[in-house]
Every structure is written in C-alpha cells, then in structure tokens.
Motif scaffolding. Structure first.
Motif, PDB file in Angstrom:
ATOM      1  N   ASP A 146       0.822  -1.220   0.000  1.00  0.00           N
ATOM      2  CA  ASP A 146       0.000   0.000   0.000  1.00  0.00           C
ATOM      3  C   ASP A 146       0.855   1.269   0.000  1.00  0.00           C
ATOM      4  OD1 ASP A 146       0.987  -0.418   2.536  1.00  0.00           O
ATOM      5  OD2 ASP A 146      -0.898  -0.014   3.573  1.00  0.00           O
ATOM      6  N   TYR A 147       2.057   1.192   0.538  1.00  0.00           N
ATOM      7  CA  TYR A 147       2.911   2.372   0.621  1.00  0.00           C
ATOM      8  C   TYR A 147       3.494   2.761  -0.732  1.00  0.00           C
ATOM      9  CZ  TYR A 147       7.146  -0.490   0.173  1.00  0.00           C
ATOM     10  OH  TYR A 147       8.129  -1.329  -0.284  1.00  0.00           O
ATOM     11  N   LEU A 148       3.434   1.848  -1.704  1.00  0.00           N
ATOM     12  CA  LEU A 148       4.006   2.121  -3.020  1.00  0.00           C
ATOM     13  C   LEU A 148       3.200   3.171  -3.785  1.00  0.00           C
ATOM     14  CD1 LEU A 148       4.877  -1.519  -4.122  1.00  0.00           C
ATOM     15  CD2 LEU A 148       6.453   0.250  -3.317  1.00  0.00           C
ATOM     16  N   ASP A 199       1.114   5.339  -2.147  1.00  0.00           N
ATOM     17  CA  ASP A 199       0.810   6.453  -1.246  1.00  0.00           C
ATOM     18  C   ASP A 199       2.019   6.724  -0.350  1.00  0.00           C
ATOM     19  OD1 ASP A 199      -0.286   8.359   0.377  1.00  0.00           O
ATOM     20  OD2 ASP A 199      -1.831   7.081   1.274  1.00  0.00           O
ATOM     21  N   ASN A 200       2.875   7.622  -0.809  1.00  0.00           N
ATOM     22  CA  ASN A 200       4.101   7.874  -0.035  1.00  0.00           C
ATOM     23  C   ASN A 200       3.864   8.643   1.252  1.00  0.00           C
ATOM     24  OD1 ASN A 200       3.618  10.420  -1.026  1.00  0.00           O
ATOM     25  ND2 ASN A 200       5.415  10.468  -2.372  1.00  0.00           N
ATOM     26  N   SER A 201       2.633   9.079   1.479  1.00  0.00           N
ATOM     27  CA  SER A 201       2.341   9.716   2.758  1.00  0.00           C
ATOM     28  C   SER A 201       2.397   8.692   3.897  1.00  0.00           C
ATOM     29  CB  SER A 201       0.959  10.389   2.724  1.00  0.00           C
ATOM     30  OG  SER A 201      -0.082   9.422   2.574  1.00  0.00           O
ATOM     31  N   LEU A 202       2.273   7.420   3.549  1.00  0.00           N
ATOM     32  CA  LEU A 202       2.330   6.365   4.550  1.00  0.00           C
ATOM     33  C   LEU A 202       3.755   6.128   5.036  1.00  0.00           C
ATOM     34  CD1 LEU A 202      -0.091   3.729   2.953  1.00  0.00           C
ATOM     35  CD2 LEU A 202      -0.587   5.317   4.822  1.00  0.00           C
ATOM     36  N   TRP A 203       4.725   6.643   4.306  1.00  0.00           N
ATOM     37  CA  TRP A 203       6.121   6.419   4.675  1.00  0.00           C
ATOM     38  C   TRP A 203       6.446   6.981   6.052  1.00  0.00           C
ATOM     39  CZ3 TRP A 203       9.563   7.446  -0.274  1.00  0.00           C
ATOM     40  CH2 TRP A 203       9.097   6.637  -1.313  1.00  0.00           C
ATOM     41  N   SER A 204       5.663   7.972   6.462  1.00  0.00           N
ATOM     42  CA  SER A 204       5.918   8.605   7.766  1.00  0.00           C
ATOM     43  C   SER A 204       5.629   7.662   8.932  1.00  0.00           C
ATOM     44  CB  SER A 204       5.069   9.874   7.906  1.00  0.00           C
ATOM     45  OG  SER A 204       3.685   9.571   7.807  1.00  0.00           O
ATOM     46  N   LYS A 205       5.001   6.527   8.658  1.00  0.00           N
ATOM     47  CA  LYS A 205       4.770   5.545   9.715  1.00  0.00           C
ATOM     48  C   LYS A 205       6.094   5.068  10.300  1.00  0.00           C
ATOM     49  CE  LYS A 205       0.380   3.461   8.209  1.00  0.00           C
ATOM     50  NZ  LYS A 205      -0.269   2.185   7.793  1.00  0.00           N
ATOM     51  N   CYS A 206       7.102   4.986   9.475  1.00  0.00           N
ATOM     52  CA  CYS A 206       8.414   4.530   9.938  1.00  0.00           C
ATOM     53  C   CYS A 206       9.184   5.706  10.532  1.00  0.00           C
ATOM     54  CB  CYS A 206       9.195   3.916   8.777  1.00  0.00           C
ATOM     55  SG  CYS A 206       8.636   2.271   8.309  1.00  0.00           S
ATOM     56  N   GLN A 207       9.373   5.682  11.819  1.00  0.00           N
ATOM     57  CA  GLN A 207      10.092   6.742  12.509  1.00  0.00           C
ATOM     58  C   GLN A 207      11.593   6.469  12.595  1.00  0.00           C
ATOM     59  OE1 GLN A 207       8.547   9.666  13.758  1.00  0.00           O
ATOM     60  NE2 GLN A 207       6.854   8.846  12.521  1.00  0.00           N
ATOM     61  N   LYS A 208      11.934   5.204  12.749  1.00  0.00           N
ATOM     62  CA  LYS A 208      13.336   4.807  12.829  1.00  0.00           C
ATOM     63  C   LYS A 208      13.550   3.546  11.999  1.00  0.00           C
ATOM     64  CE  LYS A 208      13.806   4.201  17.210  1.00  0.00           C
ATOM     65  NZ  LYS A 208      14.385   3.922  18.549  1.00  0.00           N
ATOM     66  N   PRO A 209      14.700   3.421  11.349  1.00  0.00           N
ATOM     67  CA  PRO A 209      15.749   4.436  11.156  1.00  0.00           C
ATOM     68  C   PRO A 209      15.334   5.469  10.113  1.00  0.00           C
ATOM     69  CG  PRO A 209      16.335   2.441  10.001  1.00  0.00           C
ATOM     70  CD  PRO A 209      15.069   2.129  10.750  1.00  0.00           C
ATOM     71  N   ASP A 210      16.049   6.564  10.052  1.00  0.00           N
ATOM     72  CA  ASP A 210      15.719   7.631   9.112  1.00  0.00           C
ATOM     73  C   ASP A 210      15.828   7.132   7.672  1.00  0.00           C
ATOM     74  OD1 ASP A 210      15.397   9.339  11.250  1.00  0.00           O
ATOM     75  OD2 ASP A 210      17.468  10.089  11.165  1.00  0.00           O
ATOM     76  N   ASN A 211      14.857   7.540   6.871  1.00  0.00           N
ATOM     77  CA  ASN A 211      14.854   7.256   5.425  1.00  0.00           C
ATOM     78  C   ASN A 211      14.883   5.766   5.090  1.00  0.00           C
ATOM     79  OD1 ASN A 211      15.011  10.094   4.805  1.00  0.00           O
ATOM     80  ND2 ASN A 211      17.190  10.015   5.289  1.00  0.00           N
TER      81      ASN A 211
END
Length: 203
Positions: A136-138, A140-152
């Motif tokens: 689903d994240y592919l 909708d890149n707004s979902l990427w913020s779910k991952c807090q760590k590690p950066d990027n």
C-alpha cells in the motif's frame, strides 16, 4: 556474431551487474546508512538474494562465458577430444544455474518491495514491525511517515531492492539468451571453429 563471441559479450555484462548486486545487498544491512541491531533488519535482506543469487551464482556462469571465446578451435581446456560443442553445452548448464540464481534474487526483491521494510513506528519505541500491507505504501508515499526509525528507511529499502529487482530481471534475460546461444553452439559449433553443423570450413 559467433556463439563464442556472443557468450563473451554476455559474460562481460554479467560481471559488473553481479558486483553491483552484491554491493546493493550489503547496503541493505545498513538502512539509511545506520548501523542497527540484527533483529531490526528487514527479514528479506538475510536471504542474501543480491549476494548469493545475483552475485556468487552469477560470477561462475559469467567466467565460463568469458572463457568460451578463448578455447582453442577443436577442443576445450587443452583437450582436443572435448570439443567446442561440449564447451557450449557446458555453458548452457551454467546459464541455467545463473538464471535460477537471478530468479531467486528477483523473487526475494519483489516480496521485499511488496512487504515493505521493518521499522519502528514510534521514535522512542524498541519494537520494530512491518507497518505496511500488500504494497500500500508504493502508491501512497504519505504512509512512509509511519516509519520513525531508522531515518529514510523506506526510500533506502525501496531503492536498493528495486535495483536488485531490475538487475535480477536483466540477468535472467541474459542467461536465457545464453541458453539459446549455447544450444546453437552445441549443435553448430562456433563460427570460428571446425565448421558449422558438420561443415569443414568456417562460416
């Protein structure tokens, strides 16, 4: 192009792809350029698709392909009874091995991309999960913020696994070409060697 020359060209292309694949897989162990705990690394990274599949299992076929052009006209490995056709047949077997290795890397990469990376969804949490479902994240890149760590971690994993996916696909195509080329060489020999399909002169 002669079958031996074609094989050499394919081998020369596979070598840098294999090296790039190994490097991409190694970088996946350091998401976002960070050193993290073993259990926090995305599971598919440990399947070594890029190191074993598109890397080690591809080096051997590539070296075999590169060596075909250097075989003497009526033999291989210094044995005149061996024959160029047998050398081309052997290259076909190695091409199948390379195809399977590249296919393994391709499948692992596709699964990893669809599954998404393992990460921490809270900056102060020690629990790492797979927060995405069915790719689903592919879209909708707004979902990427779910991952807090590690950066990027999301673009890092997505980019490197995509590289492995493309490399695996290209390697599969090249190995498939060598299967056909090797079969032709088995039946007809190299155009620079002892004739083609039973002929007495080069064609």
């Amino acid at each position: 192009m002669c079958t031996g020359g074609c094989a050499k060209c394919l081998g020369g292309t596979l070598i840098p792809l294999a090296v790039l694949s190994v490097l991409a897989n190694i970088l996946l162990f350091f998401p976002g350029g960070n050193v993290i705990e073993k259990e926090q690394i995305t599971e598919e990274v440990w399947y070594f698709g890029g190191i074993l599949g598109s890397g080690v299992l591809m080096i051997f076929p590539a070296l075999v392909f590169l060596g075909l052009k250097n075989n003497d006209c009526c033999g291989c490995c210094g044995n005149e009874g061996c024959g160029k056709r047998f050398a081309m047949f052997t290259s076909t077997i190695f091409a199948v091995i390379g195809f399977l290795g590249a296919g393994y890397s391709f499948i692992i990469s596709a699964i990893a991309i669809n599954k998404g990376p393992k990460c921490s969804t809270q900056s102060n949490s020690t629990t790492w999960i797979y927060p995405f479902k069915e790719g689903d994240y592919l879209s909708d890149n707004s979902l990427w913020s779910k991952c807090q760590k590690p950066d990027n971690i999301v673009p890092w994993n997505l980019s490197l696994f995509s590289i492995l996916l493309v490399i695996g696909g290209v390697q599969m195509v090249l190995c498939a070409i060598q299967v056909v080329n090797g079969l032709l060489g088995t039946l007809c020999g190299d155009c620079q060697c002892c004739g083609c399909c039973g002929g007495d002169g080069p064609v």
